[in-house]
Design an enzyme around this catalytic site. Structure first.
Site, short mmCIF file in Angstrom:
data_model
loop_
_atom_site.label_atom_id
_atom_site.label_comp_id
_atom_site.label_asym_id
_atom_site.label_seq_id
_atom_site.Cartn_x
_atom_site.Cartn_y
_atom_site.Cartn_z
N CYS A 113 -0.26 2.19 -1.20
CA CYS A 113 0.74 2.36 -0.47
C CYS A 113 1.22 1.94 1.35
O CYS A 113 1.46 1.70 1.93
CB CYS A 113 0.24 3.96 0.28
SG CYS A 113 0.40 5.54 -0.59
N HIS A 249 5.10 4.71 7.37
CA HIS A 249 4.80 5.45 5.53
C HIS A 249 5.01 6.80 5.59
O HIS A 249 4.57 7.30 6.14
CB HIS A 249 3.51 4.54 5.07
CG HIS A 249 3.16 5.57 3.90
ND1 HIS A 249 3.90 5.49 2.69
CD2 HIS A 249 2.13 6.08 3.06
CE1 HIS A 249 3.23 6.03 1.29
NE2 HIS A 249 2.34 6.72 2.03
N ASN A 279 7.05 11.24 -0.98
CA ASN A 279 5.84 9.53 -0.83
C ASN A 279 6.33 8.12 -2.26
O ASN A 279 6.35 8.56 -2.99
CB ASN A 279 4.76 9.73 -1.04
CG ASN A 279 4.04 8.78 -1.28
OD1 ASN A 279 3.87 8.16 -0.72
ND2 ASN A 279 2.51 9.13 -1.13
#
Ligand code: COA
Length: 322
Positions: A113, A249, A279
């Site tokens: 990520c 993020h 996500n």
């Protein structure tokens, strides 16, 4: 030309949408639980046969068109992904070929990520040293391929998508600083515990999925992102009041809100897309940036703080004068 700046942005989400109501029909969960614990309402998923590079190509073409660039203007491709199309060639090379670009350096970055933050930092260093003048920096994922759709504790969290920026040499600072970190001792808290070389039989059997100790990851993410905010501000000598936009993020609204509190930033100054995108790992920051640039919230001259935390663990931040 001592600096690099973000010249243009692009984003792409696959057409297929999976809502929380759809997930209620697949696993033992509820729309209320998912919204309350994560803030997610829906996510996009790639169609069968639609690959990470397919998504990236759309985002890249948009970023190029947006800046008035042609593919031949690009002399570096840095592609962040955890879900590459193939073992090799890299997604960067596959994208290079799609865009009919030839000869420039092109490589993938794997920092889960935090991938886009790593990619932007690396591309910035190429440009600052004069090794490149105009880079295509991509974050793109088809995480749906490594999600166990029968595991309610993970399948509600993730989505697919791609974001891109063109980063170019500039006399004025765009990227002001970047901060990258990793600590592999936490590898087992968030992992796909199989691959080409480790447990390849699981990969071959189609049994290689995201496994996560959600609660522990959550706590580590909040603490670590708090620290990286301090580190970034200290390095630049800026007060937190100088930050116009947090572009985080997008894993969970509760994690994002904790970082915003740390910055004393109202949620109106935070770009949140996790509700609509889920996500999307390395794609989440460039997608969020593209959304907020396109809808007019982020304007030239604004000070942006991008930050991310992900598997590895990896974490990092980039301070940007847009
Ligand atoms: N629907 C309903 N119940 C669920 C569920 C779902 N989709 N997923 C888990 N649960 C249950 C659990 O089984 C558990 O039940 P139990 O108490 O009977 O054992 C309960 O909900 C609480 O689980 P827990 O994992 O403690 O919940 P949580 O408040 O920590 O929220 C996450 C779970 C995953 C949303 C949260 O931990 C999180 O966001 N973690 C970080 C994830 C992340 O950001 N990862 C990527 C980093 S880049």
């Amino acid at each position: 030309m001592k600096f690099s700046r973000i010249a243009s942005t692009g984003g792409y989400l696959p057409e297929k949408i999976l809502t929380n109501a759809d997930l209620e029909r697949m696993v033992d969960t509820t729309d209320a639980w998912i919204r309350e614990r994560t803030g997610i309402e829906k996510r996009h998923v790639a169609l069968d046969g639609q690959t990470t590079v397919d998504l990236a190509e759309q985002a890249a073409r948009q970023a190029l068109a947006d800046g008035g660039f042609s593919p031949g203007d690009i002399d570096l491709i840095v592609f962040a992904t955890t879900t590459p199309d193939r073992v090799f060639p890299s997604c960067a090379c596959l994208l290079q070929q799609r865009l009919d670009i030839h000869g420039c350096a092109a490589f993938d970055i794997q920092a889960v990520c935090t991938g886009f933050v790593y990619a932007l930092s690396v591309a910035d260093k190429f440009i600052r040293t004069g090794a490149a003048r105009r880079a295509l920096v991509i974050g793109a994922e088809t995480l749906s391929r490594i999600v166990d759709w029968s595991d309610r504790s993970t399948c509600v969290l993730f989505g697919d998508g791609a974001g891109a920026v063109v980063l170019e040499a500039s006399d004025e600072a765009g990227i002001l600083s970047s901060h990258l970190h990793a600590d592999g001792q936490y590898e087992s808290l968030l992992t796909v515990p199989a691959g080409v070389s480790d447990h390849p039989e699981r990969l071959r059997a189609g049994d290689a999925f995201i496994e996560m100790k959600g609660n522990e990851v959550f706590k580590m993410a909040v603490n670590t992102l708090g620290r990286i905010v301090d580190e970034t501000l200290d390095a630049s000598g800026l007060d937190k009041s100088a930050i116009d936009w947090l572009v985080p993020h997008q894993a969970n609204t509760r994690i994002i809100a904790a970082t915003a509190r740390k910055l004393d930033l109202p949620m109106e100054r935070v770009v949140v897309t996790v509700d609509r995108h889920g996500n999307t790992s390395a794609a989440s920051i460039p997608l969020a940036l593209d959304v907020a640039v396109r809808d007019g919230r982020i304007r030239r001259g604004d000070m942006l703080l991008m930050e991310a935390f992900g598997g590895g663990f990896t974490w990092g931040s980039v301070l940007v004068r847009f």
